[in-house]
Every structure is written in structure tokens, then in C-alpha cells.
Design a protein around this motif. Sequence first.
Motif, PDB file in Angstrom:
ATOM      1  N   ALA A 142     -14.213 -10.787 -16.477  1.00  0.00           N
ATOM      2  CA  ALA A 142     -14.986 -10.049 -15.395  1.00  0.00           C
ATOM      3  C   ALA A 142     -14.135 -10.137 -14.426  1.00  0.00           C
ATOM      4  O   ALA A 142     -14.060  -8.699 -14.009  1.00  0.00           O
ATOM      5  N   THR A 143     -13.181 -10.730 -15.002  1.00  0.00           N
ATOM      6  CA  THR A 143     -11.600 -10.181 -13.811  1.00  0.00           C
ATOM      7  C   THR A 143     -10.747  -8.792 -14.864  1.00  0.00           C
ATOM      8  O   THR A 143     -10.411  -8.004 -14.339  1.00  0.00           O
ATOM      9  N   ALA A 144     -10.921  -8.937 -16.207  1.00  0.00           N
ATOM     10  CA  ALA A 144     -10.751  -7.565 -16.534  1.00  0.00           C
ATOM     11  C   ALA A 144     -11.028  -6.933 -16.361  1.00  0.00           C
ATOM     12  O   ALA A 144     -10.482  -4.951 -16.271  1.00  0.00           O
ATOM     13  N   GLU A 145     -12.860  -6.979 -16.332  1.00  0.00           N
ATOM     14  CA  GLU A 145     -13.238  -5.463 -15.938  1.00  0.00           C
ATOM     15  C   GLU A 145     -12.949  -4.925 -14.684  1.00  0.00           C
ATOM     16  O   GLU A 145     -13.500  -4.232 -14.333  1.00  0.00           O
ATOM     17  N   LEU A 146     -12.817  -6.025 -13.542  1.00  0.00           N
ATOM     18  CA  LEU A 146     -12.042  -5.354 -12.407  1.00  0.00           C
ATOM     19  C   LEU A 146     -10.857  -4.927 -12.586  1.00  0.00           C
ATOM     20  O   LEU A 146     -10.550  -3.836 -11.386  1.00  0.00           O
ATOM     21  N   PHE A 147      -9.489  -4.908 -13.401  1.00  0.00           N
ATOM     22  CA  PHE A 147      -8.965  -4.327 -12.795  1.00  0.00           C
ATOM     23  C   PHE A 147      -9.037  -3.242 -13.840  1.00  0.00           C
ATOM     24  O   PHE A 147      -8.698  -2.423 -13.580  1.00  0.00           O
ATOM     25  N   GLY A 148      -9.671  -3.301 -15.107  1.00  0.00           N
ATOM     26  CA  GLY A 148     -10.231  -2.270 -15.427  1.00  0.00           C
ATOM     27  C   GLY A 148     -10.563  -0.670 -14.744  1.00  0.00           C
ATOM     28  O   GLY A 148     -10.966   0.267 -14.755  1.00  0.00           O
ATOM     29  N   ALA A 149     -11.293  -1.536 -13.710  1.00  0.00           N
ATOM     30  CA  ALA A 149     -12.712  -0.318 -12.325  1.00  0.00           C
ATOM     31  C   ALA A 149     -11.162   0.440 -12.086  1.00  0.00           C
ATOM     32  O   ALA A 149     -11.095   1.669 -11.722  1.00  0.00           O
TER      33      ALA A 149
ATOM     34  N   GLU B  75      -0.642   7.004 -11.328  1.00  0.00           N
ATOM     35  CA  GLU B  75      -0.527   6.902 -12.616  1.00  0.00           C
ATOM     36  C   GLU B  75       0.016   5.127 -13.508  1.00  0.00           C
ATOM     37  O   GLU B  75       0.014   4.451 -13.545  1.00  0.00           O
ATOM     38  N   ALA B  76       1.270   5.821 -11.972  1.00  0.00           N
ATOM     39  CA  ALA B  76       1.949   4.064 -12.863  1.00  0.00           C
ATOM     40  C   ALA B  76       1.364   2.629 -12.117  1.00  0.00           C
ATOM     41  O   ALA B  76       1.436   1.479 -12.386  1.00  0.00           O
ATOM     42  N   THR B  77       0.925   2.808 -11.221  1.00  0.00           N
ATOM     43  CA  THR B  77      -0.787   2.032 -10.282  1.00  0.00           C
ATOM     44  C   THR B  77      -1.373   1.478 -11.601  1.00  0.00           C
ATOM     45  O   THR B  77      -1.567   0.484 -11.381  1.00  0.00           O
ATOM     46  N   ALA B  78      -1.892   2.691 -11.935  1.00  0.00           N
ATOM     47  CA  ALA B  78      -3.171   2.636 -13.207  1.00  0.00           C
ATOM     48  C   ALA B  78      -2.673   2.258 -14.627  1.00  0.00           C
ATOM     49  O   ALA B  78      -3.626   1.472 -14.992  1.00  0.00           O
ATOM     50  N   GLU B  79      -1.488   2.284 -14.210  1.00  0.00           N
ATOM     51  CA  GLU B  79      -0.891   1.388 -16.043  1.00  0.00           C
ATOM     52  C   GLU B  79      -0.368   0.053 -15.344  1.00  0.00           C
ATOM     53  O   GLU B  79      -1.242  -0.742 -16.240  1.00  0.00           O
ATOM     54  N   LEU B  80      -0.462  -0.849 -14.942  1.00  0.00           N
ATOM     55  CA  LEU B  80      -0.860  -1.724 -14.590  1.00  0.00           C
ATOM     56  C   LEU B  80      -1.668  -2.078 -14.244  1.00  0.00           C
ATOM     57  O   LEU B  80      -2.073  -3.164 -14.967  1.00  0.00           O
ATOM     58  N   PHE B  81      -2.737  -1.912 -13.838  1.00  0.00           N
ATOM     59  CA  PHE B  81      -3.696  -2.602 -13.863  1.00  0.00           C
ATOM     60  C   PHE B  81      -5.084  -2.474 -15.264  1.00  0.00           C
ATOM     61  O   PHE B  81      -5.272  -3.013 -15.744  1.00  0.00           O
ATOM     62  N   GLY B  82      -4.125  -1.564 -15.877  1.00  0.00           N
ATOM     63  CA  GLY B  82      -4.417  -1.435 -17.181  1.00  0.00           C
ATOM     64  C   GLY B  82      -3.774  -2.529 -18.386  1.00  0.00           C
ATOM     65  O   GLY B  82      -4.828  -2.993 -19.106  1.00  0.00           O
ATOM     66  N   ALA B  83      -2.527  -2.632 -17.921  1.00  0.00           N
ATOM     67  CA  ALA B  83      -2.636  -3.664 -18.825  1.00  0.00           C
ATOM     68  C   ALA B  83      -3.228  -5.324 -18.773  1.00  0.00           C
ATOM     69  O   ALA B  83      -3.122  -6.116 -19.039  1.00  0.00           O
TER      70      ALA B  83
ATOM     71  N   LEU C 195       2.742  -7.249  -8.138  1.00  0.00           N
ATOM     72  CA  LEU C 195       0.961  -7.868  -8.703  1.00  0.00           C
ATOM     73  C   LEU C 195       0.628  -7.427  -6.920  1.00  0.00           C
ATOM     74  O   LEU C 195      -0.495  -7.127  -6.710  1.00  0.00           O
ATOM     75  N   ALA C 196       0.619  -8.286  -6.467  1.00  0.00           N
ATOM     76  CA  ALA C 196      -0.105  -9.008  -5.581  1.00  0.00           C
ATOM     77  C   ALA C 196      -0.060  -8.150  -3.834  1.00  0.00           C
ATOM     78  O   ALA C 196      -0.448  -7.457  -3.221  1.00  0.00           O
ATOM     79  N   ALA C 197       1.250  -7.297  -4.322  1.00  0.00           N
ATOM     80  CA  ALA C 197       1.484  -6.025  -2.880  1.00  0.00           C
ATOM     81  C   ALA C 197       0.416  -4.590  -3.505  1.00  0.00           C
ATOM     82  O   ALA C 197       0.176  -4.615  -2.991  1.00  0.00           O
ATOM     83  N   VAL C 198       0.495  -4.935  -4.984  1.00  0.00           N
ATOM     84  CA  VAL C 198      -0.677  -3.707  -5.031  1.00  0.00           C
ATOM     85  C   VAL C 198      -1.801  -3.431  -4.602  1.00  0.00           C
ATOM     86  O   VAL C 198      -2.844  -2.315  -4.342  1.00  0.00           O
ATOM     87  N   ALA C 199      -2.133  -4.551  -4.779  1.00  0.00           N
ATOM     88  CA  ALA C 199      -3.739  -5.079  -4.980  1.00  0.00           C
ATOM     89  C   ALA C 199      -4.269  -4.977  -3.664  1.00  0.00           C
ATOM     90  O   ALA C 199      -4.747  -5.263  -2.885  1.00  0.00           O
ATOM     91  N   ASP C 200      -3.482  -5.641  -3.135  1.00  0.00           N
ATOM     92  CA  ASP C 200      -3.389  -5.877  -1.548  1.00  0.00           C
ATOM     93  C   ASP C 200      -3.699  -4.576  -0.561  1.00  0.00           C
ATOM     94  O   ASP C 200      -3.074  -3.592  -0.388  1.00  0.00           O
ATOM     95  N   LEU C 201      -5.570  -4.308  -0.237  1.00  0.00           N
ATOM     96  CA  LEU C 201      -5.609  -3.275   0.165  1.00  0.00           C
ATOM     97  C   LEU C 201      -5.616  -3.718   1.836  1.00  0.00           C
ATOM     98  O   LEU C 201      -6.341  -2.724   2.409  1.00  0.00           O
ATOM     99  N   LYS C 202      -5.197  -4.715   2.282  1.00  0.00           N
ATOM    100  CA  LYS C 202      -5.244  -4.997   3.462  1.00  0.00           C
ATOM    101  C   LYS C 202      -4.132  -4.849   4.321  1.00  0.00           C
ATOM    102  O   LYS C 202      -4.541  -4.396   5.950  1.00  0.00           O
ATOM    103  N   GLY C 203      -3.466  -3.790   3.806  1.00  0.00           N
ATOM    104  CA  GLY C 203      -2.356  -3.019   4.014  1.00  0.00           C
ATOM    105  C   GLY C 203      -0.402  -3.390   4.285  1.00  0.00           C
ATOM    106  O   GLY C 203       0.307  -3.138   4.153  1.00  0.00           O
ATOM    107  N   ALA C 204      -0.714  -4.963   3.801  1.00  0.00           N
ATOM    108  CA  ALA C 204       0.770  -5.376   3.726  1.00  0.00           C
ATOM    109  C   ALA C 204       1.449  -4.541   1.873  1.00  0.00           C
ATOM    110  O   ALA C 204       0.557  -4.387   1.327  1.00  0.00           O
TER     111      ALA C 204
END
Lengths: 114, 114
Positions: free
Chosen positions: A26-33, B25-33, B103-112
Motif C-alpha cells: 500500500a505504501t509503494a502504491e502511494l509513492f507510485g501514484a 521529473e526528479a521528484t517523480a524519480e525519487l517517488f519512483g524509487a 524526502l520529508a520536505a518533498v512530500a510535505d504539502l503543507k508548505g514547509a
Amino acid sequence: MLGEEAPIACCAPLAAAVLDEHEAEATAELFGALADPARVRIVNTLATSPGPVCACEFEPALGLSQPTVSHHLKRLTEAGLLEREQRGRWAYFSLRRDAVEKLAAVADLKGACC
Amino acid sequence: MLGEEAPIACCAPLAAAVLDEHEAEATAELFGALADPARVRIVNTLATSPGPVCACEFEPALGLSQPTVSHHLKRLTEAGLLEREQRGRWAYFSLRRDAVEKLAAVADLKGACC
């Protein structure tokens, strides 16, 4: 609720003390999105917009065809990241507040959890 | 530094005010990993381990073959998430501190931001 996908409820933080196979999937799925540049840009647009954004705005902004934009919006909505609202012939999208919190918690490897 | 991949330096947070195509693209690549259950479990193991973990430990823990484990470790290292250290015939892996922050910064949608 009508017209809404289920919220993100199943994935566990990367730093969870115990992570079973189902949670890892499920976590991988979220990152995949989020593992696609167009979807990153859609989420970025929604994160920086004051209100819901019409699906029709993404086509020129991303330089993609309408079916491709629809595919990406569907994928993000199914992952529980977006909320979809029908207004006449157009759908409007916004980020789900719970998804924003969840994503930050899942990606937080420093130990904070949800 | 010898034996180390470049750190994550290029991707922008999902909530960045302006996100160009290269950053998306770089952000997508990080999530893809992280868009794979085995890689999520590797990162989870490293996040909950007191020190570097031998590559040899992932094979039994994940129930995967050695080449498959190597592939996942390589992908995560190339994404800048892991640090690799050779000790005799085995490689040991740990999370990069800067990657954890990023990773925490990239995934933080709250603005930080970073």
C-alpha cells in the motif's frame, strides 16, 4: 460518500516499527501514484491553488491530451490523494486534507507517525 | 566521496511555488524509487535499524533472490536514498541523513520547504 474515492487508510509509514507485506504494498502504491512528472505537476498545481481546479485547466498547463490528463487525475484520485467534484460538465479537483497529512507521515523517516 | 552516489539535490517539494519540468521529473524519480514493496521494506528495515545493514540480511528477510535484492539496493542507492559501505566481501547499507530530510520536505504539502 458519493463521487469520492476511499481515503488513504492502509499504508504504513516508512519508519513504522513493523511493516507487513500488505502495508509495504500500500505504501509503494502511494509513492507510485506520485512517480510520474505529470502527476507531480498536478499535485503541485493543486497544492499551490487557493481552491479546486477544473480538469480543463490541466490540459494546456501540462501540454498533454485530455485522455492523458484524465488518466493521471483518475490515478491520483484512486490513490486517495485527490477529491473530485462535478460542476456541470467539468470535474474540479483538490487535494484531500487527510492525504496531505498521510503522505507527510508516510514519508517521514525521522520517526514521527500518524 | 568514494563509493557514494550523489546526494538528492535536484528535486523540488510537491508544494514548491514554481516547479519546472526538470524538477517534476526528479521528484517523480525519487517517488519512483519508493514505488515498490521490496524497496519500501528495505528502507523500513534501515529506518528501524541501529546501524548499517549487510546486503546479505535482506535476502532471507524479504524472501527474494540475491540478484533481485542487489537490483533494489542499487536503485535506492542511485536515487540518493542509501549510503553503501564495503566491508570485506559484503556491502553494508544505511539511510542517508540528507535523503531522509529531503524526502520529508518533498512530500510535505503543507508548505514547509527545504
